[in-house]
Scaffold this motif. Structure first.
Motif, mmCIF file in Angstrom:
data_model
loop_
_atom_site.group_PDB
_atom_site.id
_atom_site.type_symbol
_atom_site.label_atom_id
_atom_site.label_comp_id
_atom_site.label_asym_id
_atom_site.label_seq_id
_atom_site.Cartn_x
_atom_site.Cartn_y
_atom_site.Cartn_z
ATOM 1 N N MET A 1 1.885 -1.917 7.578
ATOM 2 C CA MET A 1 1.607 -3.245 7.020
ATOM 3 C C MET A 1 2.661 -4.257 7.461
ATOM 4 S SD MET A 1 2.446 -2.572 2.964
ATOM 5 C CE MET A 1 2.535 -4.299 2.464
ATOM 6 N N ALA A 2 2.162 -5.427 7.826
ATOM 7 C CA ALA A 2 3.050 -6.507 8.275
ATOM 8 C C ALA A 2 2.861 -7.757 7.432
ATOM 9 C CB ALA A 2 2.779 -6.816 9.752
ATOM 10 N N ALA A 3 2.058 -7.635 6.377
ATOM 11 C CA ALA A 3 1.783 -8.745 5.466
ATOM 12 C C ALA A 3 1.477 -8.155 4.103
ATOM 13 C CB ALA A 3 0.598 -9.568 5.995
ATOM 14 N N PRO A 4 1.490 -8.973 3.046
ATOM 15 C CA PRO A 4 1.184 -8.441 1.712
ATOM 16 C C PRO A 4 -0.186 -7.768 1.671
ATOM 17 C CG PRO A 4 2.121 -10.637 1.542
ATOM 18 C CD PRO A 4 1.887 -10.396 3.004
ATOM 19 N N ARG A 5 -0.278 -6.698 0.915
ATOM 20 C CA ARG A 5 -1.523 -5.943 0.809
ATOM 21 C C ARG A 5 -1.775 -5.532 -0.647
ATOM 22 N NH1 ARG A 5 -2.618 -7.976 4.836
ATOM 23 N NH2 ARG A 5 -2.958 -7.068 6.909
ATOM 24 N N ILE A 6 -3.056 -5.468 -0.998
ATOM 25 C CA ILE A 6 -3.467 -4.864 -2.263
ATOM 26 C C ILE A 6 -4.012 -3.485 -1.928
ATOM 27 C CG2 ILE A 6 -5.021 -4.977 -4.230
ATOM 28 C CD1 ILE A 6 -4.951 -7.997 -4.042
ATOM 29 N N ILE A 7 -3.367 -2.466 -2.446
ATOM 30 C CA ILE A 7 -3.787 -1.084 -2.200
ATOM 31 C C ILE A 7 -4.613 -0.635 -3.392
ATOM 32 C CG2 ILE A 7 -2.989 1.275 -1.797
ATOM 33 C CD1 ILE A 7 -0.382 0.004 -0.669
ATOM 34 N N VAL A 8 -5.863 -0.304 -3.138
ATOM 35 C CA VAL A 8 -6.807 0.021 -4.207
ATOM 36 C C VAL A 8 -7.118 1.515 -4.154
ATOM 37 C CG1 VAL A 8 -9.077 -0.439 -5.192
ATOM 38 C CG2 VAL A 8 -7.797 -2.288 -4.083
ATOM 39 N N ASN A 9 -6.761 2.218 -5.207
ATOM 40 C CA ASN A 9 -7.029 3.648 -5.248
ATOM 41 C C ASN A 9 -8.429 3.898 -5.789
ATOM 42 O OD1 ASN A 9 -6.774 6.350 -5.050
ATOM 43 N ND2 ASN A 9 -5.105 6.573 -6.517
ATOM 44 N N LYS A 10 -9.322 4.348 -4.904
ATOM 45 C CA LYS A 10 -10.703 4.652 -5.277
ATOM 46 C C LYS A 10 -10.885 6.144 -5.507
ATOM 47 C CE LYS A 10 -14.577 2.271 -5.749
ATOM 48 N NZ LYS A 10 -14.676 1.083 -6.618
ATOM 49 N N SER A 11 -9.959 6.948 -5.005
ATOM 50 C CA SER A 11 -10.040 8.392 -5.180
ATOM 51 C C SER A 11 -9.847 8.742 -6.661
ATOM 52 C CB SER A 11 -8.962 9.095 -4.352
ATOM 53 O OG SER A 11 -9.091 8.806 -2.977
ATOM 54 N N THR A 12 -10.436 9.877 -7.058
ATOM 55 C CA THR A 12 -10.240 10.352 -8.421
ATOM 56 C C THR A 12 -8.906 11.074 -8.494
ATOM 57 O OG1 THR A 12 -12.625 10.620 -8.728
ATOM 58 C CG2 THR A 12 -11.186 11.817 -10.241
ATOM 59 N N VAL A 13 -7.996 10.522 -9.274
ATOM 60 C CA VAL A 13 -6.619 11.016 -9.278
ATOM 61 C C VAL A 13 -6.088 11.137 -10.703
ATOM 62 C CG1 VAL A 13 -6.083 10.099 -7.000
ATOM 63 C CG2 VAL A 13 -5.755 8.650 -9.021
ATOM 64 N N PRO A 14 -5.111 12.012 -10.918
ATOM 65 C CA PRO A 14 -4.521 12.163 -12.253
ATOM 66 C C PRO A 14 -3.780 10.912 -12.697
ATOM 67 C CG PRO A 14 -3.964 14.033 -10.835
ATOM 68 C CD PRO A 14 -4.572 12.983 -9.963
ATOM 69 N N VAL A 15 -3.618 10.788 -14.005
ATOM 70 C CA VAL A 15 -2.867 9.672 -14.561
ATOM 71 C C VAL A 15 -1.433 9.718 -14.029
ATOM 72 C CG1 VAL A 15 -1.984 8.623 -16.672
ATOM 73 C CG2 VAL A 15 -4.279 9.635 -16.635
ATOM 74 N N GLY A 16 -0.967 8.585 -13.552
ATOM 75 C CA GLY A 16 0.365 8.497 -12.987
ATOM 76 C C GLY A 16 0.380 8.458 -11.470
ATOM 77 N N THR A 17 -0.784 8.641 -10.836
ATOM 78 C CA THR A 17 -0.834 8.654 -9.375
ATOM 79 C C THR A 17 -0.490 7.285 -8.790
ATOM 80 O OG1 THR A 17 -2.475 10.420 -9.347
ATOM 81 C CG2 THR A 17 -2.301 9.079 -7.372
ATOM 82 N N ASN B 1 -11.710 -9.428 4.212
ATOM 83 C CA ASN B 1 -11.410 -8.335 5.136
ATOM 84 C C ASN B 1 -10.958 -7.108 4.346
ATOM 85 O OD1 ASN B 1 -11.976 -9.915 7.392
ATOM 86 N ND2 ASN B 1 -9.872 -10.652 7.557
ATOM 87 N N VAL B 2 -11.688 -6.015 4.531
ATOM 88 C CA VAL B 2 -11.471 -4.812 3.734
ATOM 89 C C VAL B 2 -11.297 -3.614 4.647
ATOM 90 C CG1 VAL B 2 -12.425 -3.307 1.945
ATOM 91 C CG2 VAL B 2 -12.912 -5.769 1.898
ATOM 92 N N THR B 3 -10.341 -2.752 4.310
ATOM 93 C CA THR B 3 -10.151 -1.482 5.010
ATOM 94 C C THR B 3 -10.384 -0.350 4.031
ATOM 95 O OG1 THR B 3 -8.576 -2.383 6.600
ATOM 96 C CG2 THR B 3 -8.473 -0.011 6.202
ATOM 97 N N VAL B 4 -11.101 0.677 4.484
ATOM 98 C CA VAL B 4 -11.386 1.842 3.640
ATOM 99 C C VAL B 4 -10.891 3.089 4.355
ATOM 100 C CG1 VAL B 4 -13.151 3.183 2.447
ATOM 101 C CG2 VAL B 4 -13.433 0.700 2.681
ATOM 102 N N VAL C 1 -4.969 -1.085 9.094
ATOM 103 C CA VAL C 1 -4.059 -1.697 8.127
ATOM 104 C C VAL C 1 -3.898 -3.190 8.422
ATOM 105 C CG1 VAL C 1 -1.697 -1.722 7.254
ATOM 106 C CG2 VAL C 1 -2.842 0.456 7.674
ATOM 107 N N ALA C 2 -3.840 -3.542 9.693
ATOM 108 C CA ALA C 2 -3.724 -4.946 10.061
ATOM 109 C C ALA C 2 -4.961 -5.740 9.661
ATOM 110 C CB ALA C 2 -3.491 -5.069 11.567
ATOM 111 N N HIS C 3 -6.119 -5.090 9.636
ATOM 112 C CA HIS C 3 -7.378 -5.789 9.353
ATOM 113 C C HIS C 3 -7.506 -6.223 7.903
ATOM 114 C CE1 HIS C 3 -11.707 -6.610 9.139
ATOM 115 N NE2 HIS C 3 -11.716 -5.809 8.086
ATOM 116 N N GLY C 4 -7.256 -5.317 6.972
ATOM 117 C CA GLY C 4 -7.666 -5.550 5.594
ATOM 118 C C GLY C 4 -6.594 -6.099 4.681
ATOM 119 N N ASP C 5 -6.880 -7.208 4.023
ATOM 120 C CA ASP C 5 -6.011 -7.673 2.948
ATOM 121 C C ASP C 5 -6.083 -6.693 1.768
ATOM 122 O OD1 ASP C 5 -5.330 -10.140 4.276
ATOM 123 O OD2 ASP C 5 -7.377 -10.794 3.824
#
Length: 448
Positions: free
Chosen positions: A110-126, A2-5, A74-78
């Motif tokens: 979020m009501a459960a553990p989540r992995i937040i994956v940053n796909k956006s192009t962002v500066p170092v330290g984001t 289950n993925v959320t984008v 947010v509830a949908h995606g691990d």
């Protein structure tokens, strides 16, 4: 899985669709209700070859859905992808307000553990900033609720390497999958997510978060550097009486250099290279480092966008008022309708300022040009490339669409006031243009 984008632009929509195509359950969320409504109807907001069919098929199959309901998403995606825009701020740095807002939204719901994956192009330290923002919101929630166990999460950097015009293929067959995290558990989850794209050989490269963030910028800046270097060589070749196309073949045969991104032209544009070069320059300035090569790349590109205008001024001895130019190609590159930072815009706006008219055609970017410029007396958007020629003083080619490579030269001569062609992409051989009776200007080669 289950993925959320979060985000339905070039990156989010393509990545979400391709993950759904291999069987994952994907929810794409956006704050733009109109865009979400159109996506539900199969109306795609961008032009990307092959994407529309895949969106429709996976939506119909129930693997891909669209919503403005952040709580549901947010509830949908691990796994929660952040794929929103990071437009340049006034000083050239990346504007992170949308990235950080999504981080807050995930933390709020979020009501459960989540992995937040940053796909956006962002500066170092984001990733550190996202992690801090999520932790701050969760702490505030815990203080208010005073119950339940602390929610765990990880923030992973997973940069995209998609090319507009071939984003679907790049997503289906990635040449590398960068995972930036120090948690083995997150690596294993993302390996499972990307397993369908990782069958022939292991494309996963695991590194720390900051290295992953820098890898994205380094890749785009390296490619931009190759383009600017080749344009520098083209300008030298023109003045030294050499042919840059021969030079290109000579250096491209060296496997250490290769043929990719060494085509001379009128400069790079789009949503990535200009923004990312500027952002890395600003990041270097922030730590008191003078990024001389990157600054030179940016300066060379800005100047290169005026190279066709310089040739036009020289040919007409600066007398452009009242002239009409047929312009082929508005998008910054073929197979997209994106006109962000496009060389065509620099050229058209300069021609208008000089009192000239433009009759323009592009296979995909006509609606975007209409949106950007509206109705004006000195711009005619034409339905075909042939229509754009009628009554024009000269033809200018800015984008190397396939349909421009083998035109009817006899028709061009008949429609133009004079057989004059300014070729910003070196589509034609000068000697052949001479034999056809054209006055022909290209990049890095002697004019005919």
């Amino acid at each position: 899985m289950n993925v959320t984008v979060f985000g339905t632009g070039y990156v989010g929509l393509v990545q979400g669709t391709i993950l759904a195509e291999v069987g994952h359950q994907v929810v794409c969320v956006d704050v733009d209700a109109e865009k979400i409504g159109k996506l539900e109807q199969g109306i795609i907001p961008i032009y990307e070859p092959g994407l529309e069919t895949l969106v429709k098929e996976n939506h119909a199959a129930g693997r891909l859905s669209f919503t403005t309901d952040a709580a549901m998403a947010v509830a949908h995606g691990d796994i929660q992808f952040i794929a929103v825009g990071t437009p340049p701020d006034e000083d050239g740095s990346a504007d992170l307000q949308y990235v950080l807002k999504v981080a807050e939204t995930i933390a709020e719901h979020m009501a459960a553990p989540r992995i937040i994956v940053n796909k956006s192009t962002v500066p170092v330290g984001t990733a550190d900033r996202v992690r801090a923002r999520v932790a701050e919101v969760l702490a505030a929630r815990a203080g208010a609720e005073q119950e339940g166990e602390a929610l765990t999460f990880d923030v992973v950097s997973n940069p995209e390497f998609l090319k507009e015009g071939s984003a679907v293929a790049d997503c289906q067959k990635p040449d590398r999958i960068i995972i930036g995290t120090e948690r083995d558990a997150s690596v294993e989850v993302l390996r499972e997510l990307y397993a369908p794209f990782n069958r022939n050989h292991d494309k996963v490269i695991v590194m720390d978060v900051r290295s992953a963030e820098l890898t994205k910028y380094a890749a785009n800046c390296m490619l931009a550097t190759k383009i600017s270097f080749m344009n520098e060589m083209a300008n030298l070749a023109e003045r030294l009486g050499a042919d840059i196309e021969a030079v290109r073949q000579g250096i491209g045969s060296d496997p250490r250099i290769g043929y990719h991104f060494i085509y001379p032209g009128v400069g790079y544009g789009g949503s990535c290279f200009p923004k990312d070069v500027q952002a890395l320059i600003r990041a270097a300035d922030d730590i008191a480092y003078d990024a001389k090569v990157l600054k030179a790349v940016e300066a060379r590109n800005a100047t290169q966008k005026t190279t066709l205008l310089d040739k036009i001024h020289q040919h007409y001895k600066g007398e452009l008022a009242g002239k009409t130019f047929a312009l082929w190609g508005l998008a910054f590159k073929p197979n997209t309708d994106d006109m962000r930072e496009a060389p065509s815009r620099v050229l058209m706006e300069a021609l208008w300022e000089a009192g000239a008219r433009v009759q323009a055609y592009d296979p995909e970017a006509m609606e975007e040009a209409q949106r950007l410029y509206g109705s004006r007396d000195d711009l005619t958007l034409c339905g075909t490339k042939e229509t754009a020629l009628k009554g024009a003083d000269a033809l200018v080619i800015v984008t190397e669409w396939q349909s421009f490579r083998a035109p009817d030269f006899t028709l061009i001569q008949q429609q133009l006031a004079e057989p004059t062609l300014f070729d910003g992409r070196n589509l034609f051989v000068p000697s052949r243009m001479a034999s056809k009776g054209f006055t022909y200007y290209s990049v890095g080669r002697r004019p005919v």
